[in-house]
Enzyme design. Structure first.
Site, mmCIF file in Angstrom:
data_model
loop_
_atom_site.group_PDB
_atom_site.id
_atom_site.type_symbol
_atom_site.label_atom_id
_atom_site.label_comp_id
_atom_site.label_asym_id
_atom_site.label_seq_id
_atom_site.Cartn_x
_atom_site.Cartn_y
_atom_site.Cartn_z
ATOM 1 N N LYS A 217 -10.747 -1.350 10.274
ATOM 2 C CA LYS A 217 -10.877 -2.497 9.364
ATOM 3 C C LYS A 217 -11.243 -3.773 10.127
ATOM 4 O O LYS A 217 -11.401 -4.831 9.539
ATOM 5 C CB LYS A 217 -9.576 -2.707 8.584
ATOM 6 C CG LYS A 217 -9.260 -1.579 7.595
ATOM 7 C CD LYS A 217 -8.027 -1.899 6.799
ATOM 8 C CE LYS A 217 -7.410 -0.700 6.136
ATOM 9 N NZ LYS A 217 -8.130 -0.227 4.954
ATOM 10 N N GLN B 116 -4.478 -5.712 6.646
ATOM 11 C CA GLN B 116 -5.405 -6.686 6.048
ATOM 12 C C GLN B 116 -5.266 -8.077 6.661
ATOM 13 O O GLN B 116 -5.934 -9.009 6.207
ATOM 14 C CB GLN B 116 -5.163 -6.774 4.528
ATOM 15 C CG GLN B 116 -5.343 -5.470 3.794
ATOM 16 C CD GLN B 116 -6.773 -4.935 3.837
ATOM 17 O OE1 GLN B 116 -7.720 -5.659 4.145
ATOM 18 N NE2 GLN B 116 -6.927 -3.655 3.545
ATOM 19 N N ASP C 182 3.001 -4.592 7.731
ATOM 20 C CA ASP C 182 1.713 -3.899 7.611
ATOM 21 C C ASP C 182 0.630 -4.969 7.770
ATOM 22 O O ASP C 182 0.406 -5.787 6.884
ATOM 23 C CB ASP C 182 1.645 -3.226 6.236
ATOM 24 C CG ASP C 182 0.264 -2.634 5.937
ATOM 25 O OD1 ASP C 182 -0.688 -2.901 6.697
ATOM 26 O OD2 ASP C 182 0.146 -1.932 4.921
ATOM 27 N N CYS D 140 -4.841 2.419 -3.550
ATOM 28 C CA CYS D 140 -3.596 2.962 -2.967
ATOM 29 C C CYS D 140 -2.418 2.013 -3.157
ATOM 30 O O CYS D 140 -1.539 1.932 -2.281
ATOM 31 C CB CYS D 140 -3.763 3.301 -1.488
ATOM 32 S SG CYS D 140 -5.042 4.510 -1.177
ATOM 33 N N HIS E 262 0.888 -1.172 0.000
ATOM 34 C CA HIS E 262 0.000 0.000 0.000
ATOM 35 C C HIS E 262 0.924 1.220 0.000
ATOM 36 O O HIS E 262 2.031 1.171 0.536
ATOM 37 C CB HIS E 262 -0.828 -0.054 1.293
ATOM 38 C CG HIS E 262 -1.925 0.942 1.395
ATOM 39 N ND1 HIS E 262 -1.694 2.269 1.662
ATOM 40 C CD2 HIS E 262 -3.269 0.801 1.296
ATOM 41 C CE1 HIS E 262 -2.855 2.905 1.723
ATOM 42 N NE2 HIS E 262 -3.831 2.044 1.498
#
Lengths: 89, 409
Positions: free
Chosen positions: B225, B202, B199, B371, B122
């Site tokens: 999220k 997700q 990261d 993104c 991202h």
């Protein structure tokens, strides 16, 4: 005096190389805006009656029944403003 | 097993209609919907316990402080961190990554150093490093992604060296849903003396994430999220690394002492304990409490159940989407290597056309670059449409989505 801003809620640009411009009409004015556009622009193609491919003068764009439109290949937002004036006012 | 029909009852927004059609929310990779338990927890805080934290000795402040600290502890247990000292509340994943870049990178990266970043990231895990490299002069190197969207591990092992000081990689791609083997990446990074920043935006909402098993140095993720509110996110960091780091933002809360020295005519400052050293100013207390409730909600369902439900939905959707002539699915088509996300395109239509077509029928999907422009360049795409699932999605919604796609065909 009626202005483009009376019809348009937001104008968004997409990111990336192809800078499409998305016009979102005000919820309570969308039907009126769509009707005005359909009076002036020529319908080239319809996809299931949901997406209409239109041309107006030399500008091609897509109009959605939900009150949104995507303009492609416009130089900038001032060119869009002129197109919207011609279509809506 | 998870009962999505029962879960759906907890989400008031799912009762909404859009354009006179029942709402089908398939944009969960962008943000998730919120259960009433989370909404109620935030409401309860503001109605009954609202006060600033760690400031006053009155009852309300004590209650607010306790709730806010409990939120850190709940999150720590959720990802198996050693304690709340390792849990820093931030605005979201982007701020968490920027915190590492500026509080660790600014002071530890020299001109001769390298930062290794994957091309599936991202923008929030690319831009901070590129920005910082302009200040410190280090090199940012990129790990290639295979044409199917999986990480090129060979390229990673070729590019990592003793110059590499930090590896920055997503656990799960926000475009393709590909799950990276973080344990393997962490092992190689550590063998080269590098840190690893993951990261987890997700992954933490969808998989069991155990920071000890993965052996990551930093893990960044967002509350919104994972059923929590917007404006709250988490940076996990190993305690020994966080202790050596300089603060990110300066202000109240993050200091122990600010004392004016009449001789030097300067202020002498000492930092607060972890995690407060990194939480300058009045924090997002309500957001933290909302996040705690979201974590409790997910724990009650069980993360293994969350994962298997999404895997089932992904398999089901992939199977039906592949029946269309005009639909192109990008990235792997094997649901077992990915996580609840399917990027796709429809011939002769832009991703925005697809999204607006579906919107007409009350189906919310994302369109654009998500993104992550470099990954789209690898896929040779101008943009893509993306469906992404969560605990409240059901097969009937996918059936409806497929039915609407047929109208485009």
């Amino acid at each position: 005096m009626v202005t483009v801003e009376d019809y348009v809620a937001r104008i968004d640009g997409t990111c990336g190389k192809d800078k499409d411009i998305i016009v979102i009409f005000k919820y309570d004015k969308k039907d009126e805006a769509v009707a005005k556009i359909l009076k002036k622009a020529k319908v080239e193609k319809s996809i299931s009656g949901v997406i209409l491919e239109l041309t107006f003068k030399s500008v091609s764009f897509r109009l959605y029944g939900t009150g949104k439109a995507i303009f492609r290949n416009l130089k900038d937002k001032s060119e869009l403003q002129n197109v919207l004036i011609d279509l809506l006012l | 097993m998870l009962d999505p029909y029962k879960i759906r009852e907890d989400f008031p927004i799912l009762k909404r209609k859009i354009n006179n059609y029942p709402l089908i929310y398939f944009d969960n990779a962008a943000t998730s919907q919120k259960p009433r338990q989370v909404i109620e927890a935030i409401k309860n805080f503001y109605e009954n316990h609202n006060a600033n934290v760690h400031r006053a000795i009155h009852t309300l402040s004590q209650e607010a402080s306790e709730l806010y600290e409990n939120a850190h502890e709940e999150v720590a247990r959720f990802i198996n961190a050693s304690g709340m000292e390792e849990i820093i509340f931030v605005r979201g994943t982007t701020e968490a990554i920027n915190l590492v870049a500026y509080a660790w990178g600014l002071h530890n990266l020299k001109k001769s150093d390298e930062v290794l970043v994957s091309l599936m990231e991202h923008h929030s895990n690319i831009v901070p490093w590129e920005l910082l490299s302009k200040i410190n002069g280090f090199n940012v190197k990129y790990v290639n992604v295979n044409s199917d969207g999986t990480l090129n591990y060979e390229d990673f092992e070729n590019k990592i060296s003793n110059k590499t000081k930090i590896v920055c990689v997503s656990h799960v791609s926000n475009v393709s849903g590909v799950v990276n083997d973080v344990e393997r990446l962490a092992k190689v990074a550590h063998e080269h003396g590098a840190l690893i920043l993951v990261d987890g935006a997700q992954s933490v909402p969808h998989l069991t994430v155990d920071v000890k098993n993965l052996d990551v140095d930093f893990l960044a993720f967002s509350g919104h999220k994972m059923l929590g509110p917007t404006g709250i996110g988490v940076l996990y960091g190993k305690r020994e690394i966080l202790e050596k780091m300089e603060p990110f933002h300066g202000g109240g809360e993050m200091i122990r002492e600010v004392s004016f020295n009449p001789t030097t005519k300067r202020c002498f400052i000492t930092w607060n304990d972890l995690p407060w050293k990194f939480e300058a100013g009045t924090p997002n207390i309500g957001g933290g409490i909302g996040l705690m409730e979201a974590v409790k909600y997910l724990k009650k369902i069980g993360m293994e159940n969350v994962q298997s439900h999404e895997c089932m939905l992904t398999k089901y959707a992939l199977q039906h989407m592949q029946e269309f002539q005009k639909i192109r699915i990008y990235g792997p088509k094997d649901a077992s290597v990915k996580c609840g996300i399917i990027p796709f395109g429809v011939d002769d239509l832009s991703s925005h056309d697809v999204a607006l077509f579906l919107d007409n029928y009350g189906i919310m999907v994302r369109s654009g670059f998500h993104c992550a422009q470099p990954l789209h360049e690898i896929f040779k795409l101008k943009s893509s449409a993306r469906v992404s699932f969560y605990v409240y999605n059901v097969c009937e919604e996918i059936d409806r989505f497929i039915e609407v796609l047929k109208e485009i065909e």
